[in-house]
Design a protein around this motif. Structure first.
Motif, PDB file in Angstrom:
ATOM      1  N   ILE A   1      31.344 117.503  21.494  1.00 16.43           N
ATOM      2  CA  ILE A   1      32.163 116.441  20.851  1.00 16.43           C
ATOM      3  C   ILE A   1      33.497 117.497  20.648  1.00 16.43           C
ATOM      4  O   ILE A   1      34.646 116.788  20.927  1.00 16.43           O
ATOM      5  N   ILE A   2      33.093 118.467  20.060  1.00 15.63           N
ATOM      6  CA  ILE A   2      34.329 119.275  19.373  1.00 15.63           C
ATOM      7  C   ILE A   2      35.552 119.636  20.601  1.00 15.63           C
ATOM      8  O   ILE A   2      36.856 119.601  20.828  1.00 15.63           O
ATOM      9  N   GLU A   3      34.700 120.255  21.964  1.00 19.34           N
ATOM     10  CA  GLU A   3      35.414 120.750  23.026  1.00 19.34           C
ATOM     11  C   GLU A   3      35.970 119.523  23.801  1.00 19.34           C
ATOM     12  O   GLU A   3      37.260 119.665  24.191  1.00 19.34           O
ATOM     13  N   GLN A   4      35.698 118.448  23.742  1.00 15.28           N
ATOM     14  CA  GLN A   4      36.121 117.139  24.514  1.00 15.28           C
ATOM     15  C   GLN A   4      36.869 116.027  23.956  1.00 15.28           C
ATOM     16  O   GLN A   4      37.618 115.473  24.462  1.00 15.28           O
ATOM     17  N   LEU A   5      36.761 116.134  22.426  1.00 17.41           N
ATOM     18  CA  LEU A   5      37.729 115.184  21.719  1.00 17.41           C
ATOM     19  C   LEU A   5      38.685 115.763  20.822  1.00 17.41           C
ATOM     20  O   LEU A   5      39.512 115.023  20.694  1.00 17.41           O
ATOM     21  N   VAL A   6      38.249 116.686  20.018  1.00 14.34           N
ATOM     22  CA  VAL A   6      39.143 117.280  19.095  1.00 14.34           C
ATOM     23  C   VAL A   6      40.518 117.974  19.855  1.00 14.34           C
ATOM     24  O   VAL A   6      40.434 118.790  20.748  1.00 14.34           O
ATOM     25  N   GLU A   7      41.651 117.379  19.423  1.00 16.02           N
ATOM     26  CA  GLU A   7      42.919 117.865  19.806  1.00 16.02           C
ATOM     27  C   GLU A   7      43.279 119.258  19.308  1.00 16.02           C
ATOM     28  O   GLU A   7      43.219 119.457  18.258  1.00 16.02           O
ATOM     29  N   PRO A   8      43.974 120.186  20.344  1.00 12.71           N
ATOM     30  CA  PRO A   8      44.172 121.340  19.800  1.00 12.71           C
ATOM     31  C   PRO A   8      45.392 121.547  19.078  1.00 12.71           C
ATOM     32  O   PRO A   8      46.409 120.384  19.126  1.00 12.71           O
ATOM     33  N   THR A   9      45.651 122.097  17.978  1.00 13.45           N
ATOM     34  CA  THR A   9      46.946 121.999  17.098  1.00 13.45           C
ATOM     35  C   THR A   9      47.230 123.476  16.439  1.00 13.45           C
ATOM     36  O   THR A   9      46.046 124.207  16.583  1.00 13.45           O
ATOM     37  N   ILE A  10      48.144 123.703  15.617  1.00 12.32           N
ATOM     38  CA  ILE A  10      48.335 124.805  14.981  1.00 12.32           C
ATOM     39  C   ILE A  10      48.692 124.348  13.416  1.00 12.32           C
ATOM     40  O   ILE A  10      48.826 125.093  12.514  1.00 12.32           O
ATOM     41  N   LYS A  11      48.652 122.901  13.396  1.00 12.64           N
ATOM     42  CA  LYS A  11      48.824 122.365  12.022  1.00 12.64           C
ATOM     43  C   LYS A  11      47.628 122.710  10.965  1.00 12.64           C
ATOM     44  O   LYS A  11      46.533 122.499  11.478  1.00 12.64           O
ATOM     45  N   ILE A  12      47.816 122.844   9.806  1.00 12.61           N
ATOM     46  CA  ILE A  12      46.487 122.780   8.799  1.00 12.61           C
ATOM     47  C   ILE A  12      47.067 121.793   7.646  1.00 12.61           C
ATOM     48  O   ILE A  12      48.072 121.627   7.140  1.00 12.61           O
ATOM     49  N   ASP A  13      45.960 120.815   7.508  1.00 12.36           N
ATOM     50  CA  ASP A  13      46.141 119.905   6.084  1.00 12.36           C
ATOM     51  C   ASP A  13      45.261 120.816   5.224  1.00 12.36           C
ATOM     52  O   ASP A  13      43.854 120.892   5.243  1.00 12.36           O
ATOM     53  N   THR A  14      45.760 121.096   4.207  1.00 10.46           N
ATOM     54  CA  THR A  14      45.093 122.071   3.177  1.00 10.46           C
ATOM     55  C   THR A  14      44.306 121.238   2.260  1.00 10.46           C
ATOM     56  O   THR A  14      43.153 121.755   1.620  1.00 10.46           O
ATOM     57  N   GLN A  15      44.268 119.824   2.546  1.00  7.14           N
ATOM     58  CA  GLN A  15      43.189 118.841   1.683  1.00  7.14           C
ATOM     59  C   GLN A  15      42.051 118.543   2.460  1.00  7.14           C
ATOM     60  O   GLN A  15      41.170 117.811   2.124  1.00  7.14           O
ATOM     61  N   LYS A  16      41.885 118.936   3.894  1.00  6.86           N
ATOM     62  CA  LYS A  16      40.991 118.556   4.689  1.00  6.86           C
ATOM     63  C   LYS A  16      39.833 119.523   4.803  1.00  6.86           C
ATOM     64  O   LYS A  16      40.124 120.687   5.403  1.00  6.86           O
ATOM     65  N   ALA A  17      38.639 119.073   4.623  1.00  2.97           N
ATOM     66  CA  ALA A  17      37.368 120.037   4.972  1.00  2.97           C
ATOM     67  C   ALA A  17      36.611 119.369   5.909  1.00  2.97           C
ATOM     68  O   ALA A  17      36.457 118.145   6.051  1.00  2.97           O
ATOM     69  N   LEU A  18      35.792 120.244   6.926  1.00  3.53           N
ATOM     70  CA  LEU A  18      34.915 119.690   7.835  1.00  3.53           C
ATOM     71  C   LEU A  18      33.531 120.147   7.379  1.00  3.53           C
ATOM     72  O   LEU A  18      33.313 121.449   7.527  1.00  3.53           O
ATOM     73  N   LEU A  19      32.365 119.464   7.398  1.00  2.00           N
ATOM     74  CA  LEU A  19      31.225 119.999   7.346  1.00  2.00           C
ATOM     75  C   LEU A  19      30.475 119.788   8.495  1.00  2.00           C
ATOM     76  O   LEU A  19      30.389 118.409   9.062  1.00  2.00           O
ATOM     77  N   ILE A  20      29.778 120.697   9.402  1.00  2.00           N
ATOM     78  CA  ILE A  20      28.857 120.618  10.178  1.00  2.00           C
ATOM     79  C   ILE A  20      27.452 120.867  10.003  1.00  2.00           C
ATOM     80  O   ILE A  20      27.304 122.096   9.624  1.00  2.00           O
ATOM     81  N   PRO A  21      26.693 119.875   9.809  1.00  2.00           N
ATOM     82  CA  PRO A  21      25.315 120.042   9.374  1.00  2.00           C
ATOM     83  C   PRO A  21      24.401 120.247  10.324  1.00  2.00           C
ATOM     84  O   PRO A  21      24.747 119.687  11.621  1.00  2.00           O
ATOM     85  N   ASN A  22      23.117 120.966  10.041  1.00  2.00           N
ATOM     86  CA  ASN A  22      22.150 121.138  11.190  1.00  2.00           C
ATOM     87  C   ASN A  22      21.490 119.693  11.284  1.00  2.00           C
ATOM     88  O   ASN A  22      21.609 118.809  10.402  1.00  2.00           O
ATOM     89  N   VAL A  23      20.433 119.788  12.373  1.00  2.00           N
ATOM     90  CA  VAL A  23      19.755 118.587  12.473  1.00  2.00           C
ATOM     91  C   VAL A  23      18.720 118.136  11.459  1.00  2.00           C
ATOM     92  O   VAL A  23      18.380 116.975  11.313  1.00  2.00           O
ATOM     93  N   ASN A  24      18.493 119.240  10.580  1.00  2.52           N
ATOM     94  CA  ASN A  24      17.164 118.882   9.757  1.00  2.52           C
ATOM     95  C   ASN A  24      17.803 118.348   8.317  1.00  2.52           C
ATOM     96  O   ASN A  24      17.078 117.829   7.560  1.00  2.52           O
TER      97      ASN A  24
END
Length: 425
Positions: free
Chosen positions: A142-165
């Motif tokens: 999903i990350i490889e195929q959908l996330v758009e490359p960028t150099i910008k940073i939104d200092t208020q945005k965080a991403l959590l990647i959980p494991n399946v459990n």
């Protein structure tokens, strides 16, 4: 693993992990490229576990059509039939053993259909890996195929990647804690909005909630990506490839006092904060008290664990702090995450190995399929992992952070108190 085969497997397949991942994306249709029975089994499996309808479609190939149509035809027909009835924002296309053995070109099939339907494809043969790797591979795809490359940073945005459990409520709780530090927090995938047990308007043919495709595309702007579980660490690195300015914080588990302390410390350092929210301090004190209250029951108890590797580490991290003696850990697929655990017997195995280890133990922590063995040997049992058909509310079981670690310790101590008072006889 020392045996040439598995007698009574603990292992679940990679396609099942991929299915769970795609169910955490809003208006997504998971499409299993394989036989109809594979999809039917997974659908029933997760429907019984979550007590909720599960959206999944299949290309419904068999051994004849697998050879004749080359794979492309069955995929395009499935997409055509799906889009006649519903309009998914994304189709999550993943493979099974039969289509991987034949060598179907799912990348090419997805490319031929790109003007008709947005598709993310992932290779998940069920003759290798397991639930954790199928889920993790799908997140990476999903990350490889959908996330758009960028150099910008939104200092208020965080991403959590959980494991399946991690259960839906655990994902929600972790998101809330990250948001407490001033972030707008996203999870990829986000099962806390799809399989959390909420009462929907109707049973839908698509996933009922989760992170939107539009939000996924902009995840490269996240100031920080937080991965929880050894199996998904690589997924965090994939996001760094989209934007080298993203900070990656990895945690193998967020269970147990010391591990959770490290989590909050890292977030405080990132935000340059000297003191966490008062509620965090309060829950930490509650966990300290829970460790004192439960060590009389848990301390010295001999435990056998049969779970996926990341979940085994989480459970061990909490109960060892209360004095549990971990005799044996049986995991379904190989993982290095348990190398630092204080346990002499960590094996890749099956329920036959669990049965052999149980004779000198007090308690088994495993999924529903360990119940028969625990009853046979008159051992205490704590149900965790996939599947759990014995109880309802699996989506709201919380073993993570200070709060969840308290709940786990109390539940385990109560089970052991009943066992030690002879009610099991």
């Amino acid at each position: 693993m020392s045996k040439p085969l598995q007698i009574n497997p603990i292992k679940l397949s990679q396609p099942m992990g991929a299915l769970l991942c795609f169910l955490g994306i809003k208006n997504c249709m998971p499409l299993m490229h394989g036989a109809q029975g594979c999809a039917s089994f997974s659908k029933v499996f997760f429907t019984r576990h979550f007590s909720d309808p599960i959206a999944v479609q299949t290309t419904a190939i068999n051994d004849i059509t697998a050879v004749i149509d080359g794979g492309d035809y069955s995929i395009s027909e499935a997409i055509k039939n799906i889009t006649k009835k519903v309009q998914p924002n994304l189709v999550g296309l993943f493979t099974t053993g039969i289509t991987e053995t034949k060598g179907d070109d799912i990348k090419g099939a997805a490319y031929l259909l790109k003007d008709k339907q947005l598709i993310t494809y992932v290779h998940t043969p069920d003759f290798e890996g397991g639930l954790e790797s199928g889920f993790a591979r799908s997140v990476e795809a999903i990350i490889e195929q959908l996330v758009e490359p960028t150099i910008k940073i939104d200092t208020q945005k965080a991403l959590l990647i959980p494991n399946v459990n991690l259960t839906p409520i655990e994902i929600e709780k972790i998101k809330e804690q990250i948001s407490m530090f001033g972030f707008e927090t996203y999870a990829l995938p986000d099962l806390s909005e799809s399989l959390d047990g909420h009462l929907g308007l109707k049973q839908g043919a698509l996933s009922s909630g989760g992170i939107s495709v539009e939000d996924i595309k902009k995840l490269g702007e996240s100031a920080v990506v937080i991965t929880v579980g050894d199996s998904v660490e690589k997924a965090g690195e994939k996001l760094i490839e989209k934007n080298a300015n993203v900070k990656h914080l990895h945690f193998n588990t967020l269970s147990g006092l010391l591990n959770i302390d490290r989590f909050y410390k890292k977030l405080m350092e990132f935000k340059n904060i000297s003191k966490p929210n008062p509620s965090v301090i309060r829950w930490r004190k509650r966990l300290q008290d829970a460790l004192l209250d439960t060590h009389f029951a848990i301390g010295g108890s001999k435990v056998v664990i049969a779970l996926e590797a990341d979940q085994a580490l989480s459970v061990v991290s909490t109960i060892k702090e209360a004095g549990a003696d971990i005799k044996t850990i049986v995991i379904p697929t190989r993982s290095d995450v348990l190398e630092s655990v204080d346990c002499d017997n960590v094996i890749v195995g099956d329920f036959e190995d669990v049965e052999n280890a149980l004779e000198d133990a007090d308690l088994l922590i495993s999924n529903f399929h360990g119940e028969r063995i625990a009853h046979k040997y008159k051992k205490a049992l704590l149900l965790r992992g996939f599947p759990n058909y014995e109880i309802v509310g699996n989506q709201l079981i919380n073993d993570t952070l200070y709060e969840g670690s308290c709940y786990l310790l109390f539940e385990l101590a109560n089970i052991l108190n009943v066992y030690n008072h002879g009610v099991h006889e």
